[in-house]
Write a protein that holds these residues in place. Structure first.
Motif, PDB file in Angstrom:
ATOM      1  N   ILE A 106      39.936  31.509  43.839  1.00 53.15           N
ATOM      2  CA  ILE A 106      39.033  32.607  44.204  1.00 53.15           C
ATOM      3  C   ILE A 106      39.682  33.941  43.881  1.00 53.15           C
ATOM      4  O   ILE A 106      39.037  34.840  43.313  1.00 53.15           O
ATOM      5  CB  ILE A 106      38.659  32.520  45.705  1.00 53.15           C
ATOM      6  CG1 ILE A 106      37.742  31.323  45.947  1.00 53.15           C
ATOM      7  CG2 ILE A 106      38.007  33.810  46.182  1.00 53.15           C
ATOM      8  CD1 ILE A 106      37.512  31.004  47.401  1.00 53.15           C
ATOM      9  N   GLN A 107      40.951  34.090  44.223  1.00 50.76           N
ATOM     10  CA  GLN A 107      41.649  35.339  43.930  1.00 50.76           C
ATOM     11  C   GLN A 107      41.752  35.560  42.418  1.00 50.76           C
ATOM     12  O   GLN A 107      41.567  36.669  41.944  1.00 50.76           O
ATOM     13  CB  GLN A 107      43.047  35.347  44.565  1.00 50.76           C
ATOM     14  CG  GLN A 107      43.000  35.464  46.057  1.00 50.76           C
ATOM     15  CD  GLN A 107      44.386  35.324  46.674  1.00 50.76           C
ATOM     16  OE1 GLN A 107      45.324  34.866  46.035  1.00 50.76           O
ATOM     17  NE2 GLN A 107      44.502  35.717  47.939  1.00 50.76           N
ATOM     18  N   GLN A 108      42.044  34.509  41.673  1.00 51.00           N
ATOM     19  CA  GLN A 108      42.146  34.626  40.227  1.00 51.00           C
ATOM     20  C   GLN A 108      40.802  35.014  39.615  1.00 51.00           C
ATOM     21  O   GLN A 108      40.743  35.871  38.732  1.00 51.00           O
ATOM     22  CB  GLN A 108      42.640  33.291  39.623  1.00 51.00           C
ATOM     23  CG  GLN A 108      42.895  33.352  38.146  1.00 51.00           C
ATOM     24  CD  GLN A 108      44.053  34.288  37.797  1.00 51.00           C
ATOM     25  OE1 GLN A 108      44.982  34.451  38.582  1.00 51.00           O
ATOM     26  NE2 GLN A 108      43.967  34.904  36.652  1.00 51.00           N
ATOM     27  N   ASP A 109      39.733  34.401  40.087  1.00 44.70           N
ATOM     28  CA  ASP A 109      38.400  34.721  39.572  1.00 44.70           C
ATOM     29  C   ASP A 109      38.000  36.149  39.904  1.00 44.70           C
ATOM     30  O   ASP A 109      37.360  36.829  39.113  1.00 44.70           O
ATOM     31  CB  ASP A 109      37.364  33.759  40.133  1.00 44.70           C
ATOM     32  CG  ASP A 109      37.473  32.370  39.520  1.00 44.70           C
ATOM     33  OD1 ASP A 109      38.221  32.215  38.527  1.00 44.70           O
ATOM     34  OD2 ASP A 109      36.843  31.440  40.049  1.00 44.70           O
ATOM     35  N   SER A 110      38.407  36.620  41.093  1.00 50.24           N
ATOM     36  CA  SER A 110      38.044  37.998  41.463  1.00 50.24           C
ATOM     37  C   SER A 110      38.834  39.010  40.645  1.00 50.24           C
ATOM     38  O   SER A 110      38.352  40.104  40.397  1.00 50.24           O
ATOM     39  CB  SER A 110      38.265  38.228  42.966  1.00 50.24           C
ATOM     40  OG  SER A 110      39.624  38.129  43.283  1.00 50.24           O
ATOM     41  N   LEU A 111      40.032  38.663  40.209  1.00 45.87           N
ATOM     42  CA  LEU A 111      40.822  39.554  39.366  1.00 45.87           C
ATOM     43  C   LEU A 111      40.289  39.595  37.937  1.00 45.87           C
ATOM     44  O   LEU A 111      40.438  40.599  37.241  1.00 45.87           O
ATOM     45  CB  LEU A 111      42.294  39.128  39.343  1.00 45.87           C
ATOM     46  CG  LEU A 111      43.063  39.291  40.647  1.00 45.87           C
ATOM     47  CD1 LEU A 111      44.461  38.709  40.493  1.00 45.87           C
ATOM     48  CD2 LEU A 111      43.139  40.753  41.055  1.00 45.87           C
ATOM     49  N   ASN A 112      39.668  38.513  37.506  1.00 50.64           N
ATOM     50  CA  ASN A 112      39.147  38.433  36.130  1.00 50.64           C
ATOM     51  C   ASN A 112      37.818  39.178  35.973  1.00 50.64           C
ATOM     52  O   ASN A 112      37.341  39.305  34.846  1.00 50.64           O
ATOM     53  CB  ASN A 112      38.977  36.986  35.715  1.00 50.64           C
ATOM     54  CG  ASN A 112      40.308  36.290  35.537  1.00 50.64           C
ATOM     55  OD1 ASN A 112      41.329  36.934  35.330  1.00 50.64           O
ATOM     56  ND2 ASN A 112      40.312  34.970  35.653  1.00 50.64           N
ATOM     57  N   ARG A 113      37.228  39.631  37.001  1.00 50.66           N
ATOM     58  CA  ARG A 113      35.935  40.316  36.896  1.00 50.66           C
ATOM     59  C   ARG A 113      36.085  41.732  36.479  1.00 50.66           C
ATOM     60  O   ARG A 113      36.873  42.476  36.479  1.00 50.66           O
ATOM     61  CB  ARG A 113      35.196  40.282  38.229  1.00 50.66           C
ATOM     62  CG  ARG A 113      34.714  38.902  38.503  1.00 50.66           C
ATOM     63  CD  ARG A 113      33.883  38.927  39.750  1.00 50.66           C
ATOM     64  NE  ARG A 113      33.387  37.569  39.983  1.00 50.66           N
ATOM     65  CZ  ARG A 113      32.625  37.239  40.938  1.00 50.66           C
ATOM     66  NH1 ARG A 113      32.211  38.108  41.786  1.00 50.66           N
ATOM     67  NH2 ARG A 113      32.222  36.023  41.084  1.00 50.66           N
TER      68      ARG A 113
END
Length: 113
Positions: A106-113
């Motif tokens: 979840i943290q990785q996906d939020s950083l990729n946005r």
């Protein structure tokens, strides 16, 4: 815990047996409570029959403890308690690791946005 004083004779042996069974009972109750706490984390539903997993796990734990209730051999009881404790710890470890991986994703996906 105070030391156990065993007095020769049947009264002393009965007292020691009661103490051992009391300790075993407390260990079993502690294990059962840990199983119920761990089962609470399984909130999703089984796709086959629509029953929540925590309900199934609680029922299975109850069934296993009821089956072992009449066991009198202290070695078998100790083995059941140790095995149960190891299984609960392993489930908790795997669940926590999966939860940690989800949060990392979840943290990785939020950083990729």
């Amino acid at each position: 815990m105070p030391p156990t004083i065993i007095v020769p004779g049947s009264a002393g042996q009965a007292a020691a047996r009661h103490l051992r069974s009391s300790i075993t009972r407390n260990e079993a109750l502690s294990l059962y409570r840990d199983i119920l706490r761990t089962a609470r984390a399984f909130h999703w539903v089984d796709e086959k029959d629509g029953v929540p997993w925590h309900t199934k796990l609680r029922a299975e734990a109850r069934k296993e403890f009821e089956a072992g209730r009449e066991e009198k051999d202290p070695l078998i009881i100790a083995r059941m308690l140790v095995t149960g404790r190891e299984c609960v710890k392993e489930v908790q470890r795997k669940f926590n690791e999966a939860d940690r991986k989800c949060w990392e994703r979840i943290q990785q996906d939020s950083l990729n946005r």
